[in-house]
Design an enzyme around this catalytic site. Structure first.
Site, PDB file in Angstrom:
ATOM      1  N   THR A  54       0.796  -1.227   0.000  1.00 50.82           N
ATOM      2  CA  THR A  54       0.000   0.000   0.000  1.00 50.82           C
ATOM      3  C   THR A  54       0.831   1.282   0.000  1.00 50.82           C
ATOM      4  OG1 THR A  54      -1.829  -1.102   1.061  1.00 50.82           O
ATOM      5  CG2 THR A  54      -1.725   1.286   1.338  1.00 50.82           C
ATOM      6  N   HIS A  97      -8.275  -8.920   2.173  1.00 52.03           N
ATOM      7  CA  HIS A  97      -7.432  -9.593   3.174  1.00 52.03           C
ATOM      8  C   HIS A  97      -8.238 -10.537   4.058  1.00 52.03           C
ATOM      9  CE1 HIS A  97      -3.634  -7.721   2.462  1.00 52.03           C
ATOM     10  NE2 HIS A  97      -4.076  -6.494   2.646  1.00 52.03           N
TER      11      HIS A  97
END
Ligand code: ZN
Length: 539
Positions: free
Chosen positions: A72, A289
């Site tokens: 990220t 996730h």
């Protein structure tokens, strides 16, 4: 039908001469965290809201976050700087600085570890690791009245897209929307949003009603590693459960609502100079996730995001009118190995727990007669040899560590800091980059490890799923590197362009649209000539 239309448009499109048109008064840059090209391809024909509207713009469905560390922080660092992590300094979400005096040697990408009493998990949010300017910085340099605003579901998304001098920067901190900026009055819309979100979280959430499209994906799949089965979830949440709130479509809804509130309150797009709004939509990543990418959960997330995005764009149509949108992602992602194997991906597997740097480091310490572990790192990526190891032993431990990793059947390659330092930055298109070139693009001689470990394709680097994470990204493989990039503005001709362009190309392309000068040698990206209105001066 939709694909046919796009194909026709692409083949009939005449080459566009660069025709500078007036800069839009507001540029909105949206990052959908973990929106891989694979996910985009799968859902694009099924979505009729915001994605369908933006799909009428200039779409590069298979662009690249080219670097190896497909995480990220590095991903968001490329979007509005035009620079690879190797240049902008954001090489990972977390790296190690073994020279630090604090006991926690890890460093979080968006923290200031110089603040006394902090750690990489209890940190002070800061952009200070980012070494280069962002689009907002360039805009302010050109037009001092220009305003830069960020709203995101993650601090690192907001920080890396807006850098050193935003006017407002708000991110979900796990409990509420917070800022790292000091001074200035809190906007009224923040006060209202915090109250509204707190009351939403305080209520329990009943199961979402899945449309047939999503119900068809509702198959329960057991997960190895001790985690809960996934596949048929409907975002049921108990009152006050902040973890499940974050991993649900509601987070993106709240983020977009806050962004809209700031547009109104600050009158973005109505000022004396062009403004920038960066929006980080993080729920897709948290859902990925927690549940993987191919179940009912992701289907509900995609449909909800599409609807919320559609509402947000309709709001901008009404309130701003003259705006441009860029939509992309910080990295891709893949599904859980258990469901992938059932779908025929024979090599899909969870990582061998013995590959954790702490475990390899303990075995090496025992072999060399040292206490504890001699390595710092995760179960892939950058690995660091403990600085307390005597110089005479260091080279032998490094060699033994490399031999251990390279001999492991789940390891594709391991490259040393010296090998990477000698490797030139790749210049070919990112689909052609070798593995060491991918690693080179997220290498920083000071911040990177003594070596970097790359896992084999289809290895998911999560062994223990009891904490709730079952699936992830971060690899050097294309499922984690490929992301869509969309440029949309009223009047842009619909084009679907299947070229391996890069997220570092966004900054120079938007700069050209805005008429902002950018020195070509200060960035890695290239202005994309397919974006009309872009007089590509940096080419
Ligand atoms: Zn991400």
């Amino acid at each position: 039908m939709r694909f046919l239309r796009f194909t026709l448009f692409a083949s009939l499109a005449t080459p566009l001469a660069a025709q500078p048109s007036p800069a839009p008064k507001l540029t909105v840059v949206i990052s959908v965290d973990q929106l891989s090209s694979d996910l985009f391809d799968e859902y694009r024909p099924l979505l009729g809201g915001g994605f369908a509207k933006l799909g009428q713009g200039i779409v590069f469905p298979h662009a690249y976050q080219g670097h190896a560390a497909s995480e990220t922080c590095p991903g968001h660092s490329t979007i509005l700087t035009g620079a690879y992590p190797a240049r902008n300094g954001i090489i990972a979400n977390v790296w190690y600085d073994l020279s630090q005096t604090r006991s926690d040697k890890a460093v979080y990408c968006a923290e200031d570890e110089r603040v006394a009493g902090t750690s990489s998990t209890a940190y002070t949010v800061s952009p200070w690791h980012l070494k280069v300017p962002t689009l907002g910085d360039y805009m302010k340099r050109q037009w001092p009245a220009s305003r830069t605003v960020a709203v995101a579901g993650k601090d690192r998304a907001a920080v890396m897209m807006t850098g050193q001098r935003p006017d407002q920067r708000w991110f979900w901190n796990g409990k509420t929307f917070a800022t790292d900026l000091k001074g200035g009055a809190t906007p009224q819309t923040l006060i209202s949003a915090r109250t509204a979100i707190a009351s939403l979280v305080a209520q329990p959430q009943a199961a979402l009603e899945p449309p047939a499209l999503c119900a068809a994906k509702a198959t329960i799949v057991p997960v190895a590693g001790g985690g809960q089965p996934v596949g048929a979830g409907r975002f049921v949440r108990a009152a006050g459960d902040l973890t499940l709130f974050r991993a649900s479509p509601a987070l993106d809804g709240a983020t977009l609502a806050l962004a809209a509130g700031l547009v109104l309150e600050m009158q973005l797009g109505k000022g004396a100079a062009p403004d920038l709004l960066a929006v980080g939509l993080s729920a897709t990543d948290y859902v990925g996730h927690r549940y993987g990418t191919e179940g009912q959960e992701m289907c509900l997330q995609m449909l909800s995001l599409d609807r919320d995005l559609g509402d947000f764009l309709a709001f901008l149509d009404r309130e701003v009118g003259d705006y441009a949108v860029v939509l992309t992602a910080d990295h891709g992602g893949k599904d859980i190995p258990e469901r992938e194997r059932a779908a025929g991906v024979a090599g899909a597997a969870r990582v061998d727990p013995s590959l954790a740097a702490s475990n390899v480091g303990k075995a090496l310490a025992a072999r060399f007669g040292l206490p504890g572990s001699v390595l710092y790192g995760s179960n892939f990526g950058d690995v660091y040899v403990d600085r307390s190891v005597a110089a005479g032993q260091r080279a032998r431990i490094l060699a033994a560590a490399l031999a251990t990793y390279r001999a492991h059947p789940q390891v594709e390659a391991a490259f040393t800091n010296e090998q990477l330092a000698r490797t030139p930055m790749p210049t070919a298109t990112p689909d052609k980059w070798t593995l060491i070139e991918r690693a080179r693009a997220s290498f920083d001689a000071k911040r990177s490890g003594d070596f970097v470990v790359l896992l084999k394709r289809d290895i998911t680097p999560i062994a223990d799923t009891k904490g709730g994470y079952v699936s992830t990204h971060g690899s050097v493989w294309d499922y984690d590197r490929r992301v869509p990039i969309i440029f949309w503005r009223p009047g842009y001709p619909a084009q679907n362009i299947d070229l391996p362009v890069q997220t570092v190309d966004i900054l120079p392309s938007v700069a050209a649209m805005l008429g902002l000068p950018i020195a070509a040698d200060s960035i890695d990206g290239k202005c994309l000539p397919q974006t009309p209105g872009a007089a590509c001066t940096t080419r």
